[in-house]
Each structure stands twice: as C-alpha cells, then as structure tokens.
Design a protein around this motif. Structure first.
Motif, PDB file in Angstrom:
ATOM      1  N   GLU A 265       0.848  -1.186   0.000  1.00 48.60           N
ATOM      2  CA  GLU A 265       0.000   0.000   0.000  1.00 48.60           C
ATOM      3  C   GLU A 265       0.886   1.239   0.000  1.00 48.60           C
ATOM      4  OE1 GLU A 265      -3.535   1.716   2.851  1.00 48.60           O
ATOM      5  OE2 GLU A 265      -3.243  -0.460   2.650  1.00 48.60           O
ATOM      6  N   VAL A 266       0.458   2.267  -0.723  1.00 47.26           N
ATOM      7  CA  VAL A 266       1.196   3.525  -0.736  1.00 47.26           C
ATOM      8  C   VAL A 266       1.098   4.173   0.641  1.00 47.26           C
ATOM      9  CG1 VAL A 266       1.318   5.860  -1.730  1.00 47.26           C
ATOM     10  CG2 VAL A 266       0.804   3.888  -3.208  1.00 47.26           C
ATOM     11  N   VAL A 267       2.220   4.589   1.194  1.00 48.70           N
ATOM     12  CA  VAL A 267       2.224   5.309   2.467  1.00 48.70           C
ATOM     13  C   VAL A 267       1.599   6.682   2.222  1.00 48.70           C
ATOM     14  CG1 VAL A 267       3.687   6.348   4.243  1.00 48.70           C
ATOM     15  CG2 VAL A 267       4.232   4.069   3.345  1.00 48.70           C
ATOM     16  N   PRO A 268       0.517   7.016   2.939  1.00 46.73           N
ATOM     17  CA  PRO A 268      -0.150   8.303   2.725  1.00 46.73           C
ATOM     18  C   PRO A 268       0.819   9.474   2.858  1.00 46.73           C
ATOM     19  CG  PRO A 268      -1.480   6.909   4.145  1.00 46.73           C
ATOM     20  CD  PRO A 268      -0.142   6.221   3.984  1.00 46.73           C
ATOM     21  N   GLY A 269       0.744  10.398   1.902  1.00 38.28           N
ATOM     22  CA  GLY A 269       1.571  11.602   1.935  1.00 38.28           C
ATOM     23  C   GLY A 269       2.971  11.419   1.393  1.00 38.28           C
TER      24      GLY A 269
ATOM     25  N   GLY B  66      -0.004  13.189  -3.618  1.00 35.03           N
ATOM     26  CA  GLY B  66      -1.379  12.799  -3.331  1.00 35.03           C
ATOM     27  C   GLY B  66      -1.718  11.368  -3.742  1.00 35.03           C
ATOM     28  N   LEU B  67      -0.745  10.631  -4.265  1.00 34.25           N
ATOM     29  CA  LEU B  67      -0.979   9.263  -4.727  1.00 34.25           C
ATOM     30  C   LEU B  67      -1.492   8.368  -3.602  1.00 34.25           C
ATOM     31  CD1 LEU B  67      -0.537   7.201  -7.103  1.00 34.25           C
ATOM     32  CD2 LEU B  67       1.671   6.704  -6.029  1.00 34.25           C
ATOM     33  N   THR B  68      -2.492   7.557  -3.913  1.00 34.08           N
ATOM     34  CA  THR B  68      -2.980   6.504  -3.024  1.00 34.08           C
ATOM     35  C   THR B  68      -3.030   5.230  -3.842  1.00 34.08           C
ATOM     36  OG1 THR B  68      -5.296   6.914  -3.586  1.00 34.08           O
ATOM     37  CG2 THR B  68      -4.408   8.095  -1.668  1.00 34.08           C
ATOM     38  N   GLY B  69      -2.993   4.089  -3.187  1.00 35.31           N
ATOM     39  CA  GLY B  69      -3.135   2.860  -3.942  1.00 35.31           C
ATOM     40  C   GLY B  69      -2.635   1.642  -3.196  1.00 35.31           C
ATOM     41  N   SER B  70      -2.923   0.482  -3.789  1.00 36.70           N
ATOM     42  CA  SER B  70      -2.486  -0.777  -3.209  1.00 36.70           C
ATOM     43  C   SER B  70      -2.348  -1.815  -4.309  1.00 36.70           C
ATOM     44  CB  SER B  70      -3.486  -1.260  -2.154  1.00 36.70           C
ATOM     45  OG  SER B  70      -4.746  -1.499  -2.747  1.00 36.70           O
ATOM     46  N   GLY B  71      -1.654  -2.877  -3.985  1.00 32.70           N
ATOM     47  CA  GLY B  71      -1.453  -3.930  -4.963  1.00 32.70           C
ATOM     48  C   GLY B  71      -0.781  -5.123  -4.328  1.00 32.70           C
ATOM     49  N   GLY B  72      -0.173  -5.933  -5.173  1.00 30.89           N
ATOM     50  CA  GLY B  72       0.496  -7.098  -4.640  1.00 30.89           C
ATOM     51  C   GLY B  72       1.155  -7.931  -5.708  1.00 30.89           C
ATOM     52  N   PHE B  73       1.789  -9.013  -5.244  1.00 31.09           N
ATOM     53  CA  PHE B  73       2.439  -9.947  -6.150  1.00 31.09           C
ATOM     54  C   PHE B  73       2.561 -11.308  -5.475  1.00 31.09           C
ATOM     55  CE2 PHE B  73       5.932  -7.925  -3.813  1.00 31.09           C
ATOM     56  CZ  PHE B  73       6.683  -9.010  -3.386  1.00 31.09           C
ATOM     57  N   THR B  74       2.767 -12.317  -6.310  1.00 30.19           N
ATOM     58  CA  THR B  74       3.074 -13.664  -5.849  1.00 30.19           C
ATOM     59  C   THR B  74       4.360 -14.094  -6.539  1.00 30.19           C
ATOM     60  OG1 THR B  74       0.747 -14.226  -5.548  1.00 30.19           O
ATOM     61  CG2 THR B  74       2.279 -16.060  -5.738  1.00 30.19           C
TER      62      THR B  74
ATOM     63  N   PHE C 170      -1.206  -3.224  -9.486  1.00 29.84           N
ATOM     64  CA  PHE C 170      -1.269  -2.015  -8.666  1.00 29.84           C
ATOM     65  C   PHE C 170      -2.488  -1.218  -9.083  1.00 29.84           C
ATOM     66  CE2 PHE C 170       0.721   2.371  -7.861  1.00 29.84           C
ATOM     67  CZ  PHE C 170       0.419   2.358  -6.526  1.00 29.84           C
ATOM     68  N   THR C 171      -3.366  -0.923  -8.122  1.00 33.44           N
ATOM     69  CA  THR C 171      -4.543  -0.084  -8.359  1.00 33.44           C
ATOM     70  C   THR C 171      -4.346   1.187  -7.568  1.00 33.44           C
ATOM     71  OG1 THR C 171      -5.912  -2.051  -8.613  1.00 33.44           O
ATOM     72  CG2 THR C 171      -7.059   0.024  -8.167  1.00 33.44           C
ATOM     73  N   TYR C 172      -4.490   2.331  -8.236  1.00 32.84           N
ATOM     74  CA  TYR C 172      -4.161   3.586  -7.565  1.00 32.84           C
ATOM     75  C   TYR C 172      -5.136   4.704  -7.925  1.00 32.84           C
ATOM     76  CZ  TYR C 172      -2.003   5.005 -12.009  1.00 32.84           C
ATOM     77  OH  TYR C 172      -1.779   5.326 -13.321  1.00 32.84           O
ATOM     78  N   GLY C 173      -5.162   5.681  -7.010  1.00 32.05           N
ATOM     79  CA  GLY C 173      -5.834   6.950  -7.245  1.00 32.05           C
ATOM     80  C   GLY C 173      -4.760   7.883  -7.777  1.00 32.05           C
ATOM     81  N   PRO C 174      -4.985   8.498  -8.906  1.00 29.84           N
ATOM     82  CA  PRO C 174      -3.925   9.159  -9.659  1.00 29.84           C
ATOM     83  C   PRO C 174      -3.157  10.283  -8.965  1.00 29.84           C
ATOM     84  CG  PRO C 174      -5.913   8.930 -10.962  1.00 29.84           C
ATOM     85  CD  PRO C 174      -6.250   8.541  -9.576  1.00 29.84           C
ATOM     86  N   GLY C 175      -3.683  10.915  -7.950  1.00 31.26           N
ATOM     87  CA  GLY C 175      -2.944  12.036  -7.366  1.00 31.26           C
ATOM     88  C   GLY C 175      -3.117  13.297  -8.189  1.00 31.26           C
TER      89      GLY C 175
END
Length: 141
Positions: free
Chosen positions: A99-103, A111-119, A131-136
């Motif tokens: 997850e993107v660390v806020p700020g 202003g980027l927000t988001g989260s994702g993952g991998f295996t 990775f799914t994100y809010g563009p900022g």
C-alpha cells in the motif's frame, strides 16, 4: 472522485543482503534484509531501495514487513512514493500485499494513493505485480 486506475508489470530483484537479528540459528528468529528492485510496466523504476524485517517461524516459513522507496514514473508521471509491504512465505514462494504510504508521493505523484500485490514462486527470474491507484494531483483523472 477520480476512478481508480489499474496497472501492472514485472520487477526483478538484486542485491539481497540479509543479516540475522539476534541468534542466527534460533526458531523463531528475526532477520533484516536490504533489497534493490527494478520495475517495468506501469511502474518504471530502475533501482528501488527496500528494507524488510523478516520473522522466520520455520526453516522456510514466516512473514515479513518492509518499506520500499520507488523513484521513477507511474504510467508516465514522474516522482517518488513509498510502499508499505506485508507478506508471508513458505518453501514454494512469497505472497505480498503493498500500500502507498499516505503523503509519500512527490512530483507528479503527490497525493498518490493505492495498493497492490504480487506472488513470487521460487525460481522465477521476474515477478508480475498488480497495482490499483488513485492518480494524485498530477493526473488528468
């Protein structure tokens, strides 16, 4: 509110430097690792800085958490951001969520927000991520 954007790609890892914290042969035991990753795809970053704390509860079994500083671009927008990562591992591989660390976003990624993952499966030379994100603020979105 902007629609979340989904992106992905692959990353490779290098320079895995792991050192024990406390007794190296005890179970459970802790270790610290410093890793450099190179991302391609939606995230373009030639060399990230990543630090993990690892808890081994068996020979090849445990969990980890860490922070990764990503400097480069995200879908063409330049800047940097920090990912907070949590995962588990066993003899077959690793599953991680991040997850993107806020700020933490800079430049076009403020202003980027988001989260994702991998295996990751042992033996893979590169790892697919999502990775799914809010563009900022630097986006058209």
């Amino acid at each position: 509110m902007p629609t979340p954007v989904e992106t992905g790609g692959r990353f490779t890892f290098a320079d895995w430097k792991e050192s024990p914290v406390g007794a190296a042969d005890a179970v459970p035991r802790l270790a610290h690792a410093h890793v450099t990753n190179a991302f391609t795809g939606g995230i373009e970053a030639s060399g990230t800085a990543c630090d993990y704390t690892i808890a081994y509860i068996g020979e090849n079994l445990g969990s980890y958490s860490g922070m990764e500083l990503v400097t480069g671009s995200l879908d063409g927008r330049k800047g940097s951001f920090v990912l907070e990562e949590r995962g588990t591992f066993d003899a077959d591989g690793t599953v991680c969520r991040f997850e993107v660390v806020p700020g933490s976003g800079t430049g076009d990624l403020a202003g980027l927000t988001g989260s994702g993952g991998f295996t990751y499966r042992h033996g893979d030379t590169s790892v697919e991520y999502r990775f799914t994100y809010g563009p900022g603020r630097g986006s058209e979105g």
